[in-house]
Design an enzyme around this catalytic site. Structure first.
Site, PDB file in Angstrom:
ATOM      1  N   THR A   1       7.276  -7.616 -12.995  1.00  0.00           N
ATOM      2  CA  THR A   1       6.613  -8.916 -13.105  1.00  0.00           C
ATOM      3  C   THR A   1       5.746  -9.156 -11.884  1.00  0.00           C
ATOM      4  O   THR A   1       6.210  -9.012 -10.750  1.00  0.00           O
ATOM      5  CB  THR A   1       7.679 -10.032 -13.202  1.00  0.00           C
ATOM      6  OG1 THR A   1       8.529  -9.724 -14.302  1.00  0.00           O
ATOM      7  CG2 THR A   1       7.045 -11.403 -13.382  1.00  0.00           C
TER       8      THR A   1
ATOM      9  N   CYS B   1       5.833   1.887  13.112  1.00  0.00           N
ATOM     10  CA  CYS B   1       6.872   2.904  12.858  1.00  0.00           C
ATOM     11  C   CYS B   1       7.042   3.784  14.092  1.00  0.00           C
ATOM     12  O   CYS B   1       8.151   4.050  14.541  1.00  0.00           O
ATOM     13  CB  CYS B   1       6.501   3.790  11.672  1.00  0.00           C
ATOM     14  SG  CYS B   1       5.402   3.038  10.492  1.00  0.00           S
TER      15      CYS B   1
ATOM     16  N   GLN C   1      -6.880  -0.157   6.336  1.00  0.00           N
ATOM     17  CA  GLN C   1      -7.398  -0.772   7.576  1.00  0.00           C
ATOM     18  C   GLN C   1      -8.904  -1.044   7.515  1.00  0.00           C
ATOM     19  O   GLN C   1      -9.448  -1.654   8.435  1.00  0.00           O
ATOM     20  CB  GLN C   1      -7.081   0.118   8.787  1.00  0.00           C
ATOM     21  CG  GLN C   1      -5.600   0.350   9.034  1.00  0.00           C
ATOM     22  CD  GLN C   1      -4.918  -0.814   9.743  1.00  0.00           C
ATOM     23  OE1 GLN C   1      -5.562  -1.722  10.281  1.00  0.00           O
ATOM     24  NE2 GLN C   1      -3.594  -0.811   9.753  1.00  0.00           N
TER      25      GLN C   1
ATOM     26  N   SER D   1      -3.918  -3.077   1.090  1.00  0.00           N
ATOM     27  CA  SER D   1      -2.721  -3.873   1.381  1.00  0.00           C
ATOM     28  C   SER D   1      -3.139  -5.298   1.753  1.00  0.00           C
ATOM     29  O   SER D   1      -4.136  -5.474   2.462  1.00  0.00           O
ATOM     30  CB  SER D   1      -1.991  -3.228   2.569  1.00  0.00           C
ATOM     31  OG  SER D   1      -0.892  -4.015   2.947  1.00  0.00           O
ATOM     32  N   GLY D   2      -2.371  -6.292   1.302  1.00  0.00           N
ATOM     33  CA  GLY D   2      -2.731  -7.690   1.567  1.00  0.00           C
ATOM     34  C   GLY D   2      -2.617  -8.098   3.028  1.00  0.00           C
ATOM     35  O   GLY D   2      -3.490  -8.773   3.575  1.00  0.00           O
ATOM     36  N   HIS D   3      -1.541  -7.652   3.672  1.00  0.00           N
ATOM     37  CA  HIS D   3      -1.244  -8.250   4.979  1.00  0.00           C
ATOM     38  C   HIS D   3      -2.086  -7.712   6.131  1.00  0.00           C
ATOM     39  O   HIS D   3      -1.993  -8.208   7.245  1.00  0.00           O
ATOM     40  CB  HIS D   3       0.260  -8.151   5.294  1.00  0.00           C
ATOM     41  CG  HIS D   3       0.776  -6.787   5.601  1.00  0.00           C
ATOM     42  ND1 HIS D   3       1.161  -6.424   6.856  1.00  0.00           N
ATOM     43  CD2 HIS D   3       0.991  -5.701   4.811  1.00  0.00           C
ATOM     44  CE1 HIS D   3       1.609  -5.162   6.833  1.00  0.00           C
ATOM     45  NE2 HIS D   3       1.515  -4.722   5.601  1.00  0.00           N
TER      46      HIS D   3
ATOM     47  N   ALA E   1       0.848  -1.202   0.000  1.00  0.00           N
ATOM     48  CA  ALA E   1       0.000   0.000   0.000  1.00  0.00           C
ATOM     49  C   ALA E   1       0.876   1.242   0.000  1.00  0.00           C
ATOM     50  O   ALA E   1       0.489   2.279  -0.541  1.00  0.00           O
ATOM     51  CB  ALA E   1      -0.917  -0.010   1.220  1.00  0.00           C
ATOM     52  N   THR E   2       2.066   1.135   0.586  1.00  0.00           N
ATOM     53  CA  THR E   2       2.977   2.279   0.570  1.00  0.00           C
ATOM     54  C   THR E   2       3.278   2.673  -0.873  1.00  0.00           C
ATOM     55  O   THR E   2       3.237   3.850  -1.231  1.00  0.00           O
ATOM     56  CB  THR E   2       4.284   1.919   1.316  1.00  0.00           C
ATOM     57  OG1 THR E   2       3.944   1.640   2.677  1.00  0.00           O
ATOM     58  CG2 THR E   2       5.295   3.049   1.261  1.00  0.00           C
TER      59      THR E   2
HETATM   60  N1  PLP Z   1      -1.850   2.887   5.340  1.00  0.00           N
HETATM   61  C1  PLP Z   1      -2.235   2.407   6.524  1.00  0.00           C
HETATM   62  C2  PLP Z   1      -3.435   2.998   7.184  1.00  0.00           C
HETATM   63  C3  PLP Z   1      -1.526   1.372   7.146  1.00  0.00           C
HETATM   64  O1  PLP Z   1      -1.930   0.912   8.319  1.00  0.00           O
HETATM   65  C4  PLP Z   1      -0.417   0.828   6.478  1.00  0.00           C
HETATM   66  C5  PLP Z   1       0.411  -0.226   7.119  1.00  0.00           C
HETATM   67  O2  PLP Z   1       0.967  -0.003   8.171  1.00  0.00           O
HETATM   68  C6  PLP Z   1      -0.051   1.336   5.221  1.00  0.00           C
HETATM   69  C7  PLP Z   1      -0.793   2.361   4.696  1.00  0.00           C
HETATM   70  C8  PLP Z   1       1.115   0.777   4.450  1.00  0.00           C
HETATM   71  O3  PLP Z   1       0.827  -0.539   4.032  1.00  0.00           O
HETATM   72  P1  PLP Z   1       1.972  -1.527   3.498  1.00  0.00           P
HETATM   73  O4  PLP Z   1       2.509  -2.222   4.709  1.00  0.00           O
HETATM   74  O5  PLP Z   1       1.276  -2.459   2.554  1.00  0.00           O
HETATM   75  O6  PLP Z   1       2.993  -0.695   2.820  1.00  0.00           O
END
Ligand code: PLP
Length: 369
Positions: free
Chosen positions: A230, A313, A175, A192-194, A69-70
């Protein structure tokens, strides 16, 4: 070990692991190669893409896979700024670093950035938003569910303001995706997948037709030229299956977390204050503080419990969270806060046990002080 850090990441669903396995172990062909094996992998990726669109209830636009997602957020922000004549970006002070650092990067390149304040409830000030979003605004970026405190921002209202001003609306739905309806009116949505019982290292950006950001990654022209690189069939299939499962289990998961939320509060007992509104929030997130508590020490003392101070973080940096400070909390109050995150695979008994241990350790700290 009791795992209460669901906002940092979620356990991989067994169904997801099973769906991914063949694509990692035997079916390794490049999904962009024209061989029969490659076409089979490409078809599996398209099934995953459809599963994600169905889970998101989005029947138009396209979904592009990214590595996280970043990446999706960096791409959405920088790629939209690049294609716009306008040089103003409006966001919220409590956004994830992927958004805040991207807009800061643009600020260093002569863009004007407005970071909207939130109230003590963690919700954006819509009056201030109305004033800030104007015809100079290229993009409004707002998250659906805050990763640190769980509050749900009024993204649909911000989207109306963005569109009235002719700006693009980006929603960080990391989220919230798979747990609640996505907000109406967003033009770009990052996931984001995880965070959804899927694998790490995969995310994506849903793009309304006509709102394609300029590519961030150049190369082989995959994803219709928008995002080169890829694709990993296994990771894409995993994200698709996680999205399918989330849709299937959405009501059951929601009921489960609502019950866990009440149970955690009841077990922790007196003396705790929830950070952010108790109403408009995702109930799998419980961020709370207690007078005089040293949150970092509590985490250290209770090493068999996995919980955190805020975002992963913020916990690592040793700095008080920017989200808690935006709520108006001082350094002391921020340092006396902890975040408990739970969900689909959290058992009631283990949650009660963990909360009892937290309550006892917090009382001991209080007595010792
Ligand atoms: N945005 C939010 C609200 C998140 O909680 C996170 C993950 O911590 C991210 C973005 C970034 O996701 P990713 O770990 O897939 O880069």
């Amino acid at each position: 070990m009791i795992y209460l850090d669901y906002q940092a990441t979620t356990p991989l669903a067994p169904e997801v692991a099973a769906a991914m396995r063949p694509w990692i172990e035997e079916k390794f062909a490049n999904p962009h190669s024209p061989s029969r094996w490659g076409s089979e992998a490409a078809a599996a990726i398209e099934v995953a893409r459809d599963q994600i669109l169905t889970a998101a209830a989005l029947d138009e636009g396209r979904f592009s896979f990214t590595g996280s997602a970043t990446e999706a957020l960096n791409w959405a922000i920088k790629g939209t700024a690049e294609r716009s004549e306008r040089r103003k970006l409006v966001t919220i002070a409590t956004e994830h670093a992927a958004v805040l650092d991207s807009v800061e990067w643009l600020e260093g390149r002569a863009y004007q950035v407005v970071r909207l304040a939130v109230g003590a409830d963690g919700l954006v000030d819509l009056g201030a938003a109305r004033e800030a979003i104007d015809r100079k605004t290229a993009m409004v970026a707002a998250m659906l569910v805050n990763n640190e405190i769980g509050v749900i921002q009024p993204v649909a209202e911000l989207a109306v303001m963005a569109h009235e001003a002719g700006a693009v609306m980006l929603c960080d739905a990391v989220q919230g995706f798979g747990r609640m309806d996505l907000p109406e009116g967003a033009d770009l949505i990052a996931i984001s997948g995880h965070k959804l019982h899927g694998p790490k290292g995969i995310g994506g950006l849903w793009i309304r037709k006509g709102f394609e950001p300029r590519p961030l990654l150049h190369g082989g022209g995959q994803e219709q030229g928008l995002r080169s690189g890829t694709l990993s069939t296994g990771l894409c299939v995993g994200l698709g299956e996680a999205a399918r499962l989330a849709t299937e289990r959405r009501d059951a998961d929601a009921m489960h977390v609502a019950k866990l939320f009440e149970l955690a509060l009841a077990t922790l007992g007196e003396g705790w204050t929830i950070n952010g509104t108790a109403e408009a929030r995702y109930r799998g997130n419980l961020n709370l503080r207690r007078d005089g508590l040293d949150g970092a020490r509590l985490i250290y003392d209770l090493r068999n419990l996995a919980f955190s101070l805020g975002s992963a973080c913020a916990s690592g940096s040793g700095r008080p969270s920017h989200v808690l400070r935006a709520l108006g909390l001082g350094d002391r109050e921020a340092r006396s806060s902890i975040r408990l995150g739970f969900g689909r695979y959290t058992g009631e008994e283990e949650l009660v046990l963990a909360c009892r241990r937290i309550a006892v350790a917090a009382s001991e700290q209080h007595r010792a002080a």
